[in-house]
Design an enzyme around this catalytic site. Structure first.
Site, mmCIF file in Angstrom:
data_model
loop_
_atom_site.group_PDB
_atom_site.id
_atom_site.type_symbol
_atom_site.label_atom_id
_atom_site.label_comp_id
_atom_site.label_asym_id
_atom_site.label_seq_id
_atom_site.Cartn_x
_atom_site.Cartn_y
_atom_site.Cartn_z
ATOM 1 N N ASP A 20 -5.131 -2.695 5.767
ATOM 2 C CA ASP A 20 -6.560 -3.007 5.924
ATOM 3 C C ASP A 20 -6.853 -4.491 6.004
ATOM 4 O O ASP A 20 -8.007 -4.872 6.240
ATOM 5 C CB ASP A 20 -7.330 -2.392 4.736
ATOM 6 C CG ASP A 20 -7.278 -0.883 4.780
ATOM 7 O OD1 ASP A 20 -6.875 -0.267 3.785
ATOM 8 O OD2 ASP A 20 -7.593 -0.330 5.854
ATOM 9 N N HIS A 29 -0.636 -2.329 -2.822
ATOM 10 C CA HIS A 29 -0.456 -0.950 -2.359
ATOM 11 C C HIS A 29 0.307 -0.184 -3.420
ATOM 12 O O HIS A 29 1.219 -0.721 -4.051
ATOM 13 C CB HIS A 29 0.344 -0.920 -1.045
ATOM 14 C CG HIS A 29 0.189 0.357 -0.293
ATOM 15 N ND1 HIS A 29 0.926 1.470 -0.590
ATOM 16 C CD2 HIS A 29 -0.629 0.694 0.723
ATOM 17 C CE1 HIS A 29 0.576 2.448 0.230
ATOM 18 N NE2 HIS A 29 -0.359 2.011 1.033
#
Ligand code: SDX
Length: 431
Positions: free
Chosen positions: A366, A309
């Site tokens: 996700d 991320h």
């Protein structure tokens, strides 16, 4: 927000300098206001991925990537996940405060009474081939909403902005379900006003003409929680897209449609679909080591989708909640999905591997969500559509915040030009 110190920047090659204010918000790093830098020094700044750049001020969401903190209007995501629901969270994102009982009832009534799409919009779907990707149909359908509401989309009118927010949050599930139904050749279902937001969506998705749908409280609770977790996330790529498009004065439906297309990319919201495909490609837990090796190989463009991320250099707090939820939901639904074992083995292997540890690559929002969507009967190509339904609340909250900010200007970044130097035209017979 406070302006305290000054950062002095000196260009020693020209001896030109700039005294730049240091701006601090409620939480988070201070920002150097470089607004006068070009005038003072003749220089731009360069930060192509915006890794060190704040594009705006915002009061909606705060993320501390090092500590794994996520706050919606100051409320920790863990508390909202446990105690709130998606519509209440949407109200919070839009209005800045949790609603009173009366405020919530009115908001829920307004949403419930804007869920239908114009009958002509249903005809748009006939233009798509049956195997069109649902994200393509969603983006096109949402953009076309401005063709139905051109009489009340004055972006400078607060009531019009609020109505657009209600319409978008209300209609997204209806349009999303229509995308799915069209792709499987089933007739569309009208939204049922007697159902709550998530149940209404599940009914439009799965109810078939031949028999009544038995709604599952477990599925509704799981989906509502996933919607809360996906509702907003500061200045991510799709939200920044909505803001950039919104800064031109484009109408809310066009701005949100731009956000939908930005979300689609596998580096962003499209990752949930890519994670499921990756887990299916790995297939069994004994092939996890090979996948981890490939993800580390610079000559192989294989990446562990759902890992890493830009902001979180610790666990994504949403991923932690979803991981626990996955076990609970699959248990309650009595589903034993072998892909969950593959996902857990992959996470375990990656978190022990120096390559991922050194780069602070952890599972993100996700990584596990697709396993839950799959357990709820939602097909893989609809996973990013689910993300878009939830993120609509955040997108439109940012779009409204931007229009409520006095002096907001059109977003227009500069560049480092690397093309040809000035040169004269050459006639074709001389080239
Ligand atoms: C979302 O921004 C948001 O807030 C987004 C989001 C939201 O709610 O809006 O949180 C939702 O988009 C989550 C992210 C979903 N994307 C994926 O899961 C795709 C897989 N992850 C990546 O592609 C990547 O991690 C990004 C895109 C998420 C972040 O990319 P960055 O910050 O530009 O990081 P990078 O590509 O520069 O990677 C740094 C290093 C590189 O290696 P080195 O050059 O240092 O050797 O880490 C490596 C990368 O190769 N790396 C990975 C990896 N992610 C980064 N290596 C293997 N597998 C991965 N998943």
């Amino acid at each position: 927000m406070s302006e305290s110190k000054i950062v002095k920047l000196v260009d020693e090659s020209t001896n030109r300098s700039s005294e730049l204010p240091l701006l601090s918000g409620t939480l988070g790093p201070a920002c150097i206001d470089i607004g006068t830098l070009y005038k003072d020094t003749g220089h731009f700044t360069y930060d192509p991925g915006y890794g060190s750049t704040a594009s705006t001020k915002s009061a909606i969401t705060y993320i501390d990537g090092d500590k794994g903190v996520l706050l919606y209007r100051g409320y920790p995501i863990e508390q909202l996940a446990e105690k709130s629901n998606f519509l209440e969270t949407s109200y919070l994102l839009l209005n800045g405060e949790l609603p009173t009982k009366d405020q919530f009832s009115k908001f829920e009534h307004d949403i419930t009474h804007h869920t239908m799409m114009h009958e002509s919009l249903k005809d748009f779907f006939k233009g798509f081939h049956h195997d069109a990707h649902p994200m393509a149909m969603l983006a096109a359908s949402v953009a076309s909403l401005s063709a139905f509401y051109h009489d009340d989309i004055d972006v400078d009118n607060a009531d019009d902005r609020k109505l657009a927010a209600i319409r978008l949050i209300a209609k997204m599930p209806t349009i999303a379900a229509a995308c799915y139904r069209y792709s499987i050749g089933w007739p569309f279902r009208y939204p049922r006003n007697n159902l709550e937001y998530v149940d209404r969506f599940l009914h439009m998705m799965f109810e078939v003409p031949s028999e009544p749908l038995e709604l599952s409280p477990v599925a509704a609770k799981a989906l509502d929680l996933l919607f809360i977790l996906h509702a907003d996330h500061e200045q991510n790529a799709s939200t920044s897209t909505v803001r950039l498009v919104g800064s031109t004065g484009a109408n809310p439906y066009a701005s949100i449609a731009a956000g939908i297309t930005a979300l689609w990319g596998p580096a962003h919201g499209g990752a949930n679909e890519a994670v499921l495909e990756m887990l299916q490609e790995i297939g069994t837990a004994d092939k996890v080591e090979t996948a981890v090796k490939r993800a580390k190989d610079k000559n192989d463009n294989f990446r562990l989708m759902g890992f890493g991320h830009r902001v979180y250099k610790n666990f994504d707090p949403r991923a932690k909640i979803i991981r626990e939820m996955t076990h609970k939901v699959l248990g309650e639904l009595g589903i034993n999905d072998p892909l969950l074992e593959v996902a857990m083995k992959l996470e375990e292997a990656a978190l022990k591997d120096d390559y991922f540890v050194e780069r602070k690559l952890y599972p993100n929002v996700d990584f596990y969500s697709g396993i839950i969507y799959k357990a709820l009967g939602i097909p893989t190509e609809m996973f990013t559509v689910m993300f878009a339904i939830a993120r609509t609340a955040g997108w439109i909250a940012h779009w409204i915040e931007q229009h409520e900010t006095p002096g907001a200007r059109i977003g227009r970044p500069r560049q480092i030009y690397t093309g040809a130097d000035v040169r004269d035209y050459v006639a074709a017979d001389k080239r």
